[in-house]
Design an enzyme around this catalytic site. Structure first.
Site, PDB file in Angstrom:
ATOM      1  NE  ARG A   1     -86.878  -2.355  24.695  1.00 27.70           N
ATOM      2  CZ  ARG A   1     -85.947  -3.296  24.659  1.00 27.70           C
ATOM      3  NH1 ARG A   1     -84.715  -3.022  25.085  1.00 27.70           N
ATOM      4  NH2 ARG A   1     -86.191  -4.498  24.180  1.00 27.70           N
TER       5      ARG A   1
ATOM      6  CD  GLU B   1     -86.761  -9.530  29.052  1.00 26.07           C
ATOM      7  OE1 GLU B   1     -85.674  -9.631  28.461  1.00 26.07           O
ATOM      8  OE2 GLU B   1     -87.867  -9.541  28.456  1.00 26.07           O
TER       9      GLU B   1
ATOM     10  CB  CYS C   1     -82.572 -10.841  27.344  1.00 25.24           C
ATOM     11  SG  CYS C   1     -82.568 -11.765  25.786  1.00 25.24           S
TER      12      CYS C   1
ATOM     13  CB  THR D   1     -81.403  -9.802  22.653  1.00 23.99           C
ATOM     14  OG1 THR D   1     -82.445  -9.546  23.613  1.00 23.99           O
ATOM     15  CG2 THR D   1     -81.406 -11.275  22.290  1.00 23.99           C
TER      16      THR D   1
ATOM     17  NE  ARG E   1     -87.516  -4.073  19.748  1.00 22.05           N
ATOM     18  CZ  ARG E   1     -88.760  -3.750  19.357  1.00 22.05           C
ATOM     19  NH1 ARG E   1     -89.431  -2.811  20.003  1.00 22.05           N
ATOM     20  NH2 ARG E   1     -89.329  -4.354  18.337  1.00 22.05           N
TER      21      ARG E   1
ATOM     22  NE  ARG F   1     -90.434  -6.927  18.945  1.00 20.90           N
ATOM     23  CZ  ARG F   1     -89.852  -7.076  20.139  1.00 20.90           C
ATOM     24  NH1 ARG F   1     -89.304  -8.239  20.459  1.00 20.90           N
ATOM     25  NH2 ARG F   1     -89.809  -6.092  21.000  1.00 20.90           N
TER      26      ARG F   1
ATOM     27  CD  GLU G   1     -88.173 -11.728  20.840  1.00 25.68           C
ATOM     28  OE1 GLU G   1     -87.127 -12.267  20.428  1.00 25.68           O
ATOM     29  OE2 GLU G   1     -88.307 -11.291  22.002  1.00 25.68           O
TER      30      GLU G   1
END
Length: 371
Positions: free
Chosen positions: A141, A240, A286, A288, A295, A324, A329
């Site tokens: 993604r 998000e 975010c 990250t 990802r 994870r 997460e």
């Protein structure tokens, strides 16, 4: 969005007044954080000196330091603890964002420049587990934000609706395997919503870290999910990030999953303009999820390696992978099945991030076989 505009915004925004009530909340929050045992990167890098430099700054969208750190203040167990309320925040509050970015992304410093996009050749990825013994499913993604819009804490209700209108129009141009249907959360039948959630396609409200970051404003306005007919490609709208673009399927064929994502992103880019900074790459909520914002992950069953979770995570760290639970997460693995993904998203291209994940997972499978 280019660096030049962000820099000019910084000069203008730094002079905007922060109201006394916000300053009071900031001081109270900082006192709580500084005396806590929080493991967050926010606690690690928000020194009193940095705090005093940033506490009176405000972006042209009206975002303050409180918007940046409020989730980490309310959730002292956060791993990172900060979010960007709008694209300008990464520049205006750089004294805090830059060291956190460097720490999380494996040494990407404030002087480094993220490379230009390069998807490479998806065919190079191949199948991670042709026998089907270890890899249950594969997903790749990426996050994208539309240019000229702020992020969740600073968005108005009409902006949520406007983003949804733009992306739905773009979805209508997708063809072939990518063709599907958009399901808005507003007015969605309860049984349809429940099934989409139960099938692990649809996001749901309630994540405490996002709630504290004001990422759930005006819920469910402007939110929804696009799903192709084969249910191997989906896009989350205004969860998000403005967009979470996801390709997935059962088994370990990383090459096929990656190729589908590349095709989808390329198609959407013809209709939508995404927010990108010349130095730190694609901009999202975010820190990250900057840089290439990719990802790539597998759900893998590695019972021997994961029997010692601390050792398992150490091995993952050697290959810049993150381990994870399969439900998210902050969750544990179930039945020895873990979500394993690339951690670094900055300083390397999309293709390089996929290769890093591919090589790490292949090594884990090799170690599991030899254990």
């Amino acid at each position: 969005m280019c660096d030049k505009r962000l820099c000019s915004c910084r000069k203008k925004s730094a002079a905007m007044a922060v109201d006394p009530a916000t300053l009071e909340k900031l001081e109270e929050g900082y006192d709580l954080l500084s005396t806590s045992n929080s493991p967050s990167l926010l606690k690690k890098y928000l020194t009193r000196e940095i705090f005093d430099q940033l506490k009176k700054r405000k972006t042209s969208y009206g975002s303050t330091l409180l918007h940046v750190i409020q989730s980490g203040l309310k959730n002292l167990d956060s791993g990172v603890g900060i979010y960007a309320p709008d694209p300008e925040a990464y520049t205006l509050f750089a004294e805090l964002f830059d060291p956190i970015i460097e720490d999380y992304h494996g040494g990407f410093t404030s002087k480094d420049i993220h490379p230009l996009p390069d998807w490479g050749s998806p065919a190079d990825m191949g199948n991670l587990d042709p026998s089907g013994e270890y890899v249950i499913s594969t997903r790749v993604r990426t996050g994208r934000s539309l240019a000229d819009f702020p992020f969740n804490p600073s968005m108005t209700e009409s902006q949520y609706e406007e983003i949804q209108t733009q992306v739905v129009e773009a979805f209508g141009k997708l063809e072939g395997e990518l063709k599907g249907q958009y399901y808005p959360l507003t007015g969605m039948q309860k049984d349809v919503q429940k099934k989409l959630i139960d099938d692990h396609f649809l996001f749901k409200e309630g994540d405490r870290f996002l709630q504290a970051a004001e990422a759930c404003k005006y819920w469910p306005t402007g939110r929804g999910i696009y799903l192709n007919d084969a249910k191997t490609f989906l896009v989350w709208c205004n969860e998000e990030d403005h967009l979470r673009i996801i390709s997935m399927q059962e088994g370990g064929d990383l090459g096929e999953v990656y190729e589908r994502l590349v095709r989808a992103v390329t198609s959407l880019e013809r209709k939508l303009t995404f927010s990108r900074n010349e130095r730190i790459g694609y901009l999202n909520f975010c820190p990250t999820n900057l840089g290439n914002a990719v990802r790539a992950s597998v759900h893998a069953k590695l019972p021997k390696l994961s029997a010692n979770l601390k050792k398992f995570e150490e091995i993952a760290g050697m290959y810049n992978l993150q381990v994870r639970g399969t439900r998210g997460e902050h969750e544990e693995g179930e039945g020895g099945v873990f979500d394993i993904s690339n951690k670094r998203r900055m300083g390397l291209t999309e293709y390089e991030a996929l290769i890093e994940m591919r090589n790490g997972v292949l090594e884990m499978i090799r170690l599991e076989k030899e254990s």
